[in-house]
Design a protein around this motif. Structure first.
Motif, PDB file in Angstrom:
ATOM      1  N   HIS A   1     -47.962  78.560  -2.511  1.00  0.00           N
ATOM      2  CA  HIS A   1     -47.444  77.245  -2.937  1.00  0.00           C
ATOM      3  C   HIS A   1     -47.665  77.023  -4.436  1.00  0.00           C
ATOM      4  CE1 HIS A   1     -51.222  74.632  -3.161  1.00  0.00           C
ATOM      5  NE2 HIS A   1     -51.623  75.871  -3.089  1.00  0.00           N
TER       6      HIS A   1
ATOM      7  N   ALA B   1     -49.562  86.902  -3.832  1.00  0.00           N
ATOM      8  CA  ALA B   1     -50.784  86.111  -4.075  1.00  0.00           C
ATOM      9  C   ALA B   1     -51.590  86.784  -5.178  1.00  0.00           C
ATOM     10  CB  ALA B   1     -51.635  86.011  -2.812  1.00  0.00           C
ATOM     11  N   CYS B   2     -52.692  86.153  -5.568  1.00  0.00           N
ATOM     12  CA  CYS B   2     -53.556  86.813  -6.539  1.00  0.00           C
ATOM     13  C   CYS B   2     -54.344  87.914  -5.824  1.00  0.00           C
ATOM     14  CB  CYS B   2     -54.445  85.821  -7.261  1.00  0.00           C
ATOM     15  SG  CYS B   2     -55.397  84.779  -6.203  1.00  0.00           S
TER      16      CYS B   2
ATOM     17  N   LEU C   1     -49.762  88.167  -8.290  1.00  0.00           N
ATOM     18  CA  LEU C   1     -49.453  87.161  -9.302  1.00  0.00           C
ATOM     19  C   LEU C   1     -49.778  87.785 -10.650  1.00  0.00           C
ATOM     20  CD1 LEU C   1     -51.001  83.874  -7.833  1.00  0.00           C
ATOM     21  CD2 LEU C   1     -48.587  84.500  -7.961  1.00  0.00           C
TER      22      LEU C   1
HETATM   23  S1  SF4 Z   1     -53.762  81.404  -7.669  1.00  0.00           S
HETATM   24 FE1  SF4 Z   1     -54.439  82.648  -5.907  1.00  0.00          FE
HETATM   25  S2  SF4 Z   1     -56.104  81.488  -4.959  1.00  0.00           S
HETATM   26 FE2  SF4 Z   1     -55.010  80.062  -6.345  1.00  0.00          FE
HETATM   27  S3  SF4 Z   1     -53.546  79.009  -4.975  1.00  0.00           S
HETATM   28 FE3  SF4 Z   1     -52.488  80.763  -5.921  1.00  0.00          FE
HETATM   29  S4  SF4 Z   1     -52.731  82.478  -4.479  1.00  0.00           S
HETATM   30 FE4  SF4 Z   1     -54.220  80.884  -3.907  1.00  0.00          FE
END
Ligand code: SF4
Ligand code: SF4
Length: 204
Positions: A90, A161-162, A185
């Motif tokens: 998100h 995602a990270c 990410l």
């Molecule tokens: S940066 Fe990483 S930990 Fe933070 S909301 Fe996004 S996916 Fe989740």
């Protein structure tokens, strides 16, 4: 778990990511990458570009290499899957407040993109994935993934995602016998985060 540091690799030359893939391939063959991460940090001036200290930069690069290595190992199995899901974070939505017109379905739980902004990364990713018959979830966190996978019976999953999050998700998919591919990410921070649409497209 988010990283305890923020980073932005979105302005690093594309060649850097090709080198990450090469290092991941080496890791798959030789089971070690040795000083590769540190050498790449120097060569691409990652510390200067991101402001990270050396140990955080090493953690980040090591995770990127590990994610790529896992993708390579899983690729063949993934290619044979039919029923697939895409999990988007998100935090990559253009807006994190009520300017985002996505509807939140609490029982899944997932946002459903309303396509309000053509330049929103999540919108672009959703459109690309839906054309390829993926079910798309825009998640507030990773803890609901096992429930979604079990309920819907997916054979393959792609997750953006990270590094920390994808590492945990990769292990979880492995334990469930589901073929997974991770997309990192390239800018974190839990809001206005960035991933590469080109990488996602190729992976799907
Ligand atoms: S940066 Fe990483 S930990 Fe933070 S909301 Fe996004 S996916 Fe989740
Ligand atoms: S395009 Fe979709 S995800 Fe992006 S801000 Fe609009 S509704 Fe939210």
């Amino acid at each position: 778990m988010p990283y305890r540091f923020t980073f932005d690799l979105s302005r690093i030359p594309r060649f850097f990511f090709t080198e990450i893939t090469k290092a991941a391939y080496q890791k798959g063959v030789h089971k070690k990458v040795g000083g590769t991460a540190q050498e790449m940090i120097k060569r691409f001036r990652i510390q200067e570009a991101t402001g990270l200290n050396l140990s955080d930069a090493v953690v980040l690069l090591q995770d990127l290499i590990d994610m790529n290595a896992r993708n390579l190992m899983e690729r063949e199995k993934f290619a044979q899957t039919r029923r697939r899901a895409l999990f988007l974070p998100h935090c990559s939505r253009k807006y994190m407040d009520n300017r985002c017109k996505a509807i939140f379905e609490a029982d899944i739980p997932s946002y459903i993109c309303a396509h309000c902004s053509p330049d929103c990364l999540v919108n672009k990713a959703t459109s690309v994935a839906m054309k390829r018959k993926y079910d798309v979830y825009i998640l507030p966190g990773g803890s609901c993934i096992p429930k979604i996978l079990k309920t819907k019976g997916y054979e393959g999953a792609v997750g953006v995602a990270c590094g920390e999050e994808t590492k945990l998700s990769g292990k979880m998919l492995e334990s469930m016998g589901i073929a997974g591919q991770g997309i990192p990410l390239i800018k974190n921070g839990c809001a206005n985060t960035i991933f590469s649409i080109e990488t996602l497209s190729k992976t799907l």
